[in-house]
Design a protein around this motif. Structure first.
Motif, PDB file in Angstrom:
ATOM      1  N   PHE A 127       0.935  -1.113  -0.178  1.00  0.00           N
ATOM      2  CA  PHE A 127       0.047   0.001  -0.066  1.00  0.00           C
ATOM      3  C   PHE A 127       1.134   1.131  -0.013  1.00  0.00           C
ATOM      4  O   PHE A 127       2.086   1.219   0.497  1.00  0.00           O
ATOM      5  CB  PHE A 127      -1.107  -0.041   1.345  1.00  0.00           C
ATOM      6  N   ASN A 128       0.457   2.251  -0.743  1.00  0.00           N
ATOM      7  CA  ASN A 128       1.089   3.745  -0.532  1.00  0.00           C
ATOM      8  C   ASN A 128       1.641   3.985   0.813  1.00  0.00           C
ATOM      9  O   ASN A 128       0.920   3.801   1.944  1.00  0.00           O
ATOM     10  CB  ASN A 128       0.259   4.969  -1.066  1.00  0.00           C
ATOM     11  N   VAL A 133      -5.499   8.628   1.858  1.00  0.00           N
ATOM     12  CA  VAL A 133      -6.052   7.347   1.331  1.00  0.00           C
ATOM     13  C   VAL A 133      -5.144   6.458   1.015  1.00  0.00           C
ATOM     14  O   VAL A 133      -4.171   6.438   0.146  1.00  0.00           O
ATOM     15  CB  VAL A 133      -7.011   7.829   0.069  1.00  0.00           C
ATOM     16  N   GLN A 134      -5.281   5.091   1.671  1.00  0.00           N
ATOM     17  CA  GLN A 134      -4.304   4.196   1.374  1.00  0.00           C
ATOM     18  C   GLN A 134      -4.779   3.579   0.194  1.00  0.00           C
ATOM     19  O   GLN A 134      -5.864   2.922  -0.095  1.00  0.00           O
ATOM     20  CB  GLN A 134      -4.571   3.102   2.530  1.00  0.00           C
ATOM     21  N   ARG A 135      -3.862   3.329  -0.747  1.00  0.00           N
ATOM     22  CA  ARG A 135      -4.441   2.680  -2.073  1.00  0.00           C
ATOM     23  C   ARG A 135      -3.150   1.468  -2.183  1.00  0.00           C
ATOM     24  O   ARG A 135      -2.056   1.469  -1.860  1.00  0.00           O
ATOM     25  CB  ARG A 135      -3.959   3.766  -3.216  1.00  0.00           C
ATOM     26  N   ARG A 136      -3.521   0.480  -2.946  1.00  0.00           N
ATOM     27  CA  ARG A 136      -2.804  -0.657  -3.159  1.00  0.00           C
ATOM     28  C   ARG A 136      -1.659  -0.231  -4.412  1.00  0.00           C
ATOM     29  O   ARG A 136      -1.954   0.621  -5.083  1.00  0.00           O
ATOM     30  CB  ARG A 136      -3.641  -1.818  -4.047  1.00  0.00           C
ATOM     31  N   ASN A 137      -0.473  -0.715  -3.924  1.00  0.00           N
ATOM     32  CA  ASN A 137       0.724  -0.451  -4.772  1.00  0.00           C
ATOM     33  C   ASN A 137       1.510  -1.554  -5.128  1.00  0.00           C
ATOM     34  O   ASN A 137       2.836  -1.462  -4.532  1.00  0.00           O
ATOM     35  CB  ASN A 137       1.342   0.842  -4.225  1.00  0.00           C
TER      36      ASN A 137
END
Length: 203
Positions: A127-128, A133-137
């Protein structure tokens, strides 16, 4: 010698060897694929250790390290963190400016099954690391092996960067592996299956 019915004292910490194999589809905050300067840091509450920097400018978000680092996991800890960073200013993992890119939280229960020496192959969603906002990375591929009770002494890196000795206790184990072995172009394949990780860096 312990008498029958007497519990043996628990070790104050667990010694782990974590091999950060590779990342997949990792992007920097601008949205571009992570390229030159990528390295990983394995962190626990009591220690941390970085991998080397992957200076391949053509990795396009798929950095490769296959490097083992050793850390101490305090008794009662519920997870360890794996963070992917980018070295800026030519400093590398040991200097310069580090830019956190993505991170995953690895639950202890995922690698605590089996005797010391047992190898666990795991993949986690990243995740970032940035606030908001936590986003998949992307994905990080790792292996984890408990080494206390296997090696007579393990050299670990404390959170402050100072090396410390962890003297293991217990008998050696033949260990084993939960990996599915494979190879491609002379390099180990990524572990099979993906486990949902958790954001390791909060705001």
């Amino acid at each position: 010698m312990a008498h029958k019915g007497t519990a043996m004292p628990l070790a104050p910490q667990m010694a782990l060897e974590v091999t950060v194999v590779s990342g997949e589809g990792v992007r920097v905050p601008s949205g571009r694929p992570l390229s030159r300067g990528a390295y990983a840091v394995v962190r626990t509450a009591s220690s941390s250790a970085p991998t080397r920097v992957d200076d391949d400018a053509d990795c396009h978000g798929y950095p490769y390290w296959d490097e083992a680092v050793r850390v101490a996991l305090p008794a009662g800890a519920r997870w360890l963190d794996v963070e992917i960073c980018r070295a800026r200013g030519g400093g590398g993992a040991g200097g310069g400016r580090a830019e956190p890119v993505a991170a995953a939280r690895v639950p202890v229960e995922d690698f605590s099954v089996g005797p010391p020496g047992h190898l666990h192959c795991l993949s986690y969603r990243l995740f970032n690391s940035a606030c908001g906002v936590q986003r998949r990375n992307g994905i990080v591929n790792i292996t984890v092996k408990r080494i206390d009770g296997v090696l007579p002494a393990a050299r670990l890196t404390a959170a402050g960067g100072k090396a410390v000795d962890y003297y293991a206790a217990g008998s050696a184990s033949s260990g084993g592996s939960c990996c599915v072995a494979a190879a491609e172009q002379g390099k180990p394949a990524a572990p099979v299956g993906t486990v949902m990780g958790y954001p390791a860096v909060g705001c």
